[in-house]
Write a protein that holds these residues in place. Structure first.
Motif, short mmCIF file in Angstrom:
data_model
loop_
_atom_site.label_atom_id
_atom_site.label_comp_id
_atom_site.label_asym_id
_atom_site.label_seq_id
_atom_site.Cartn_x
_atom_site.Cartn_y
_atom_site.Cartn_z
N GLY A 85 0.86 -1.18 0.00
CA GLY A 85 0.00 0.00 0.00
C GLY A 85 0.90 1.22 0.00
N VAL A 86 0.45 2.29 -0.63
CA VAL A 86 1.26 3.51 -0.69
C VAL A 86 0.42 4.71 -0.26
CG1 VAL A 86 2.58 5.06 -2.19
CG2 VAL A 86 2.74 2.59 -2.52
N LEU A 87 1.00 5.52 0.62
CA LEU A 87 0.34 6.75 1.07
C LEU A 87 1.35 7.88 0.96
CD1 LEU A 87 -2.15 8.04 2.47
CD2 LEU A 87 -1.07 7.50 4.66
N LEU A 88 1.00 8.91 0.18
CA LEU A 88 1.92 10.03 -0.03
C LEU A 88 1.44 11.26 0.73
CD1 LEU A 88 2.42 9.48 -3.87
CD2 LEU A 88 3.86 8.65 -1.99
N GLN A 89 2.25 12.31 0.68
CA GLN A 89 1.93 13.53 1.43
C GLN A 89 0.57 14.11 1.02
OE1 GLN A 89 5.07 16.38 1.51
NE2 GLN A 89 3.76 18.04 2.19
N HIS A 90 0.36 14.18 -0.28
CA HIS A 90 -0.94 14.60 -0.79
C HIS A 90 -1.59 13.33 -1.32
CE1 HIS A 90 0.10 18.77 -0.23
NE2 HIS A 90 1.28 18.47 -0.72
N ARG A 153 -7.75 3.74 1.01
CA ARG A 153 -7.43 3.20 -0.31
C ARG A 153 -6.14 2.36 -0.26
NH1 ARG A 153 -5.83 7.45 -4.79
NH2 ARG A 153 -4.18 7.62 -3.23
N ALA A 154 -5.17 2.82 0.56
CA ALA A 154 -3.91 2.08 0.66
C ALA A 154 -4.11 0.76 1.40
CB ALA A 154 -2.86 2.93 1.38
N MET A 155 -5.08 0.71 2.32
CA MET A 155 -5.26 -0.48 3.16
C MET A 155 -6.31 -1.46 2.64
SD MET A 155 -3.05 -0.30 5.62
CE MET A 155 -3.65 -1.64 6.65
N VAL A 161 2.81 -4.69 3.24
CA VAL A 161 3.66 -3.56 3.62
C VAL A 161 2.97 -2.26 3.19
CG1 VAL A 161 5.94 -2.48 3.44
CG2 VAL A 161 5.73 -4.96 3.14
N LEU A 162 2.95 -1.29 4.09
CA LEU A 162 2.45 0.04 3.76
C LEU A 162 3.63 0.99 3.71
CD1 LEU A 162 0.09 2.10 3.43
CD2 LEU A 162 0.11 2.33 5.92
N PHE A 163 3.79 1.69 2.58
CA PHE A 163 4.83 2.68 2.43
C PHE A 163 4.20 4.06 2.54
CE2 PHE A 163 6.29 -1.02 0.05
CZ PHE A 163 7.56 -1.19 0.57
#
Ligand code: ADP
Ligand code: MG
Lengths: 231, 178
Positions: A85-90, A153-155, A161-163
């Motif tokens: 999963g990926v989570l960015l600043q925005h 959405r990432a989960m 692994v979550l980045f």
């Protein structure tokens, strides 16, 4: 227990500028690790190499024994969609879709039915306290709500692994605290390992340990700068 | 001492026993230095002597812990004055941390300095992790949260300051060499 994700002597150079100069990292099942260091030290580049967004120039990245750094983009993007999963600043939510549709998207792209995907999205929005945002488009959400939708959405694919790259960088401190509390809580509940990049000590404090980078290399002192030598 | 004003503040909401006061104090300021029962009674004694609180009766059971105290008009005025009095920002920085970091950065040899600064940063980071873990506890009261935030924010400030000190010294060396 053996680590699920490993980096060995990972290097990456952009032009003549080395961004990573031989980084090692072991990420264990369910572990939450912060990557810290001053701006430009290579945190995001490391995250991109670990998650297969870019390929390092040298060294190796293994995920559950499988080598990532020399596999093709198609396979890496499949891994990113199904196991990471990926989570960015925005949050980078799709502006035209509702929050629920945004969260359902990874499941739909994976070939899931619309009905099941939207049901899973509703569950995740509820778990993250943004059920009321389900039918809103991203433009109508607050920063904190957007990040919680992006976290859902990432989960939603239940990644291993979550980045997260500066996941609270655009939020005020209380909204950031809520996002980090939810992130660490759901990661622990799901057994998801987390790599969270941040320059902020209050955010790094949610992790169980931290890796500090200095000029593209791990700084064992944890200070991120050489003392009194000008390096 | 600010504990006496906290007790006055609690009594401003209605009369209480010493025993109730101790618990109300611990509940509102859960991560502050705990107030001993002895301290509650000696403080109440002083407040009574100064006319800021008054005995407002005894419970059936009697005994000193069953004496009810109430705030007086003078007590309310004193509390009001205390609240209106802005805390002076400390005119000088006095802290063992400051002294040690200055000595480490400007006097000690780099290896020794690195060793100390690294251990200091580690200690701060460990404490911040413990406090952050507390914050995720679902049963935390608002008082708990406020006190934990106070500690966390100050530790974070120490670390930010330490980082900028490290970078200033690194920049200085870079300039000197070039
Ligand atoms: N796509 C890119 N092209 C050129 N240089 C880059 C690129 N991405 C990163 N860099 C450079 O690599 C170094 C590390 O960047 P980055 O990993 O983004 O640092 P951080 O996330 O710690 O701020 C920086 O010097 C940055 O300018
Ligand atoms: Mg970055």
């Amino acid at each position: 227990m053996s680590p699920i994700l490993t980096a060995r002597d990972v290097t990456k150079t952009f032009g003549v500028q080395p961004a990573l100069r031989g980084v090692d990292l072991d990420l264990h099942e369910g572990e939450i690790v912060a990557v810290r260091g001053r701006s430009g030290c290579g945190k995001s580049t490391l995250l991109h190499c670990l998650s297969g967004i870019i390929r390092p120039d040298g060294g190796q990245v293994h995920f559950r024994g499988e080598r990532l750094d020399d596999t093709g983009e198609a396979h890496r993007s499949e891994l990113r969609r199904t196991r990471f999963g990926v989570l960015l600043q925005h949050g980078h939510l799709v502006a035209e879709l509702t929050a629920a549709e945004n969260v359902a998207l990874p499941l739909l792209l994976g070939g899931g039915s619309r009905r099941a995907a939207l049901a899973a999205a509703a569950t995740w929005l509820g778990r993250l306290g943004v059920a009321e945002a389900a039918e809103q488009i991203p433009g109508r959400l607050s920063g904190g709500q957007s990040q919680r939708v992006a976290l859902a959405r990432a989960m939603v694919t239940q990644p291993e692994v979550l980045f997260a790259d500066e996941p609270t960088g655009a939020l005020d401190s209380l909204a950031g605290e809520l996002v980090m509390q939810l992130l660490t809580r759901v990661a622990r509940e799901q057994g998801t390992a987390v790599v969270v990049v941040t320059h902020d000590a209050t955010i790094a404090a949610y992790a169980e340990r931290e890796l500090v980078l200095r000029d593209g290399a791990v700084d064992p002192t944890g200070l991120g700068v050489a003392v009194g030598t000008g390096a | 001492m600010s504990a006496s004003y906290v007790l006055l503040g609690l009594l401003a909401r209605g009369p209480m026993h010493g025993y109730e006061l101790k618990h109300a104090y611990d509940q509102r300021l859960p991560r502050a230095k705990p107030l001993a029962f002895g301290q509650v009674y000696s403080t109440l004694g002083r407040l009574e002597r100064d006319g800021l609180v008054t005995q407002a009766g005894q419970d059936q059971a009697g005994g000193p812990e069953r004496t009810t105290f109430a705030i007086t008009g003078e007590g309310r005025a004193a509390l009001e004055a205390w609240l209106s009095d802005v805390e002076a920002p400390a005119p000088y920085v006095t802290s063992a941390l400051l002294s040690k970091v200055v000595v480490a950065l400007l006097v000690a040899d780099p290896a020794r300095a690195t060793e100390y600064l690294s251990a200091q940063q580690q200690a701060h980071t460990t404490r911040m992790r413990e406090l952050t873990r507390l914050k995720s506890d679902q049963d935390l009261t608002v008082g708990d949260h406020i006190a934990v935030d106070y500690a966390l924010t100050h530790l974070d400030a120490d670390l930010r300051w330490l980082q900028s000190a490290l970078h200033r010294v690194a920049d200085l060396h870079r300039e000197v060499r070039s």
